[in-house]
Design an enzyme around this catalytic site. Structure first.
Site, PDB file in Angstrom:
ATOM      1  N   GLU A 154     -40.704  -2.125 -26.013  1.00 49.71           N
ATOM      2  CA  GLU A 154     -39.789  -1.420 -25.526  1.00 49.71           C
ATOM      3  C   GLU A 154     -39.675  -0.481 -26.969  1.00 49.71           C
ATOM      4  O   GLU A 154     -37.897   0.604 -26.528  1.00 49.71           O
ATOM      5  CB  GLU A 154     -38.521  -2.164 -26.400  1.00 49.71           C
ATOM      6  CG  GLU A 154     -38.031  -3.237 -24.795  1.00 49.71           C
ATOM      7  CD  GLU A 154     -36.501  -3.420 -24.536  1.00 49.71           C
ATOM      8  OE1 GLU A 154     -35.912  -2.636 -25.086  1.00 49.71           O
ATOM      9  OE2 GLU A 154     -35.953  -5.164 -24.392  1.00 49.71           O
ATOM     10  N   HIS A 177     -42.593  -6.802 -23.121  1.00 46.53           N
ATOM     11  CA  HIS A 177     -42.300  -6.890 -21.787  1.00 46.53           C
ATOM     12  C   HIS A 177     -42.596  -7.461 -20.927  1.00 46.53           C
ATOM     13  O   HIS A 177     -44.198  -7.880 -20.825  1.00 46.53           O
ATOM     14  CB  HIS A 177     -40.783  -5.767 -21.543  1.00 46.53           C
ATOM     15  CG  HIS A 177     -40.128  -6.068 -21.964  1.00 46.53           C
ATOM     16  ND1 HIS A 177     -39.148  -7.388 -22.462  1.00 46.53           N
ATOM     17  CD2 HIS A 177     -39.085  -5.894 -23.258  1.00 46.53           C
ATOM     18  CE1 HIS A 177     -38.234  -7.405 -23.096  1.00 46.53           C
ATOM     19  NE2 HIS A 177     -38.026  -6.440 -23.997  1.00 46.53           N
ATOM     20  N   GLU A 193     -41.608  -6.009 -29.278  1.00 49.45           N
ATOM     21  CA  GLU A 193     -41.096  -6.082 -27.768  1.00 49.45           C
ATOM     22  C   GLU A 193     -41.671  -5.777 -26.734  1.00 49.45           C
ATOM     23  O   GLU A 193     -41.652  -5.232 -25.761  1.00 49.45           O
ATOM     24  CB  GLU A 193     -39.399  -5.754 -27.601  1.00 49.45           C
ATOM     25  CG  GLU A 193     -38.656  -5.837 -28.790  1.00 49.45           C
ATOM     26  CD  GLU A 193     -36.952  -5.708 -29.068  1.00 49.45           C
ATOM     27  OE1 GLU A 193     -36.566  -5.533 -27.578  1.00 49.45           O
ATOM     28  OE2 GLU A 193     -36.462  -5.015 -30.477  1.00 49.45           O
ATOM     29  N   HIS A 209     -43.073 -13.918 -21.523  1.00 52.85           N
ATOM     30  CA  HIS A 209     -41.572 -13.183 -21.100  1.00 52.85           C
ATOM     31  C   HIS A 209     -42.432 -12.534 -19.755  1.00 52.85           C
ATOM     32  O   HIS A 209     -42.058 -13.197 -18.577  1.00 52.85           O
ATOM     33  CB  HIS A 209     -41.810 -11.245 -21.043  1.00 52.85           C
ATOM     34  CG  HIS A 209     -40.320 -11.513 -20.784  1.00 52.85           C
ATOM     35  ND1 HIS A 209     -40.542  -9.990 -20.112  1.00 52.85           N
ATOM     36  CD2 HIS A 209     -39.053 -11.300 -20.982  1.00 52.85           C
ATOM     37  CE1 HIS A 209     -39.495  -9.788 -19.825  1.00 52.85           C
ATOM     38  NE2 HIS A 209     -38.711 -10.472 -20.341  1.00 52.85           N
TER      39      HIS A 209
END
Length: 294
Positions: A285, A270, A268, A228
């Site tokens: 997250e 990022h 998660e 990501h």
């Protein structure tokens, strides 16, 4: 996969959604809280301060140090670029309706440059708030992240355009299609080797493009990891997050890939940043901050 442990520090509740992260001019970590519509500062001792930044509908995404000693960030939900000083004083710049700004970076011209996800533009915001748009020659490109290149231009990933775009300070745009179809590039960073590095979230690859447009791609061990964000390693190579793989990864200058498992499942990851001591910090997250010292 390497055995170097990754530590996690809880900085907020999971509903806040830590997303973007950068190292500020004050040595602290600055994060966007996308679901809460807020900005957070994490000091070296782990203490956390938080400021509202437009509320839940503002959806702040990416934060970056500006040339004026403040932090600048995109608000994708209400078409704004926000500015916050290191002591918490805020202001904002309104963008054209429907811009949907995502990535933002300081350009070589002393201004901030952003990617317009919903408007097929790359935009420029001067530190006194003047906005200029550069239209991209691709429709539905979904411009995602930007980085200042070593060649006096800014570079942008075109997620749905499956390409990397170079935007000159004169407004000229050159688009470089990726060799892998449907790769969907997202994060991009300027490496210490004079090239731009990016991640292909749909192809499970890390890519490298030189200023003259030569592209190399490095497949990850887990092609379904959905890389990501990416940031340059000052020692060479790059660090990246694997959103679906629940890992932090590294590619060295030879193309070797190493990955580091995060301790909490489905965290998660990022955005990520590297501090002066070489520690890698990633926004999760789940409300945590991951810390990896290679």
């Amino acid at each position: 996969m390497t055995s170097t442990p990754v530590r996690e520090l809880r900085i907020t509740d999971p509903q806040a959604g830590p997303y973007g992260i950068t190292t500020g001019p004050d040595g602290a970590l600055w994060l966007t809280l996308v679901h809460a519509g807020a900005i957070a500062r994490v000091d070296v001792d782990g203490s956390v301060r938080r400021w509202p930044a437009g509320g839940p509908g503002s959806r702040p995404l990416i934060v970056t140090p500006g040339p004026d000693g403040a932090l600048w960030f995109t608000r994708s939900g209400d078409d704004r670029v926000g500015r916050i000083t290191t002591d918490g004083e805020q202001s904002e710049v309104a963008l054209p309706a429907g811009t949907g700004p995502c990535g933002i970076a300081a350009g070589p011209d002393g201004a901030l440059w952003y990617a317009g996800m919903s408007s097929d533009t790359v935009g420029r915001v001067s530190t006194d708030g003047v906005v200029t748009e550069v239209p991209l020659p691709v429709s539905g490109a979904y411009a995602s992240m930007v980085a200042a290149g070593p060649d006096g231009a800014v570079w942008c990933t075109l997620n749905q355009g499956n390409a990397i775009a170079r935007v000159g300070m004169d407004g000229g745009v050159r688009v470089h299609p990726l060799p892998t179809g449907g790769a969907a590039p997202v994060g991009i960073t300027a490496g210490v080797d004079g090239a731009l590095w990016f991640v292909e979230i749909a192809a499970g690859q890390v890519g490298r493009i030189t200023p003259d447009g030569r592209i190399e791609e490095y497949p990850l061990p887990d092609r379904s990891a959905r890389p990501h964000a990416i940031v340059a390693d000052p020692a060479g190579g790059v660090w990246f997050t694997e959103w679906a793989g629940n890992r932090i990864g590294h590619v060295d200058p030879t193309g070797r890939v190493d990955t580091y498992e995060l301790p909490t499942p489905n965290s998660e990851p990022h955005g990520l940043t590297v501090t002066l001591d070489g520690t890698v910090h990633a926004a999760l997250e789940t409300g945590h901050l991951a810390q990896l010292t290679p």
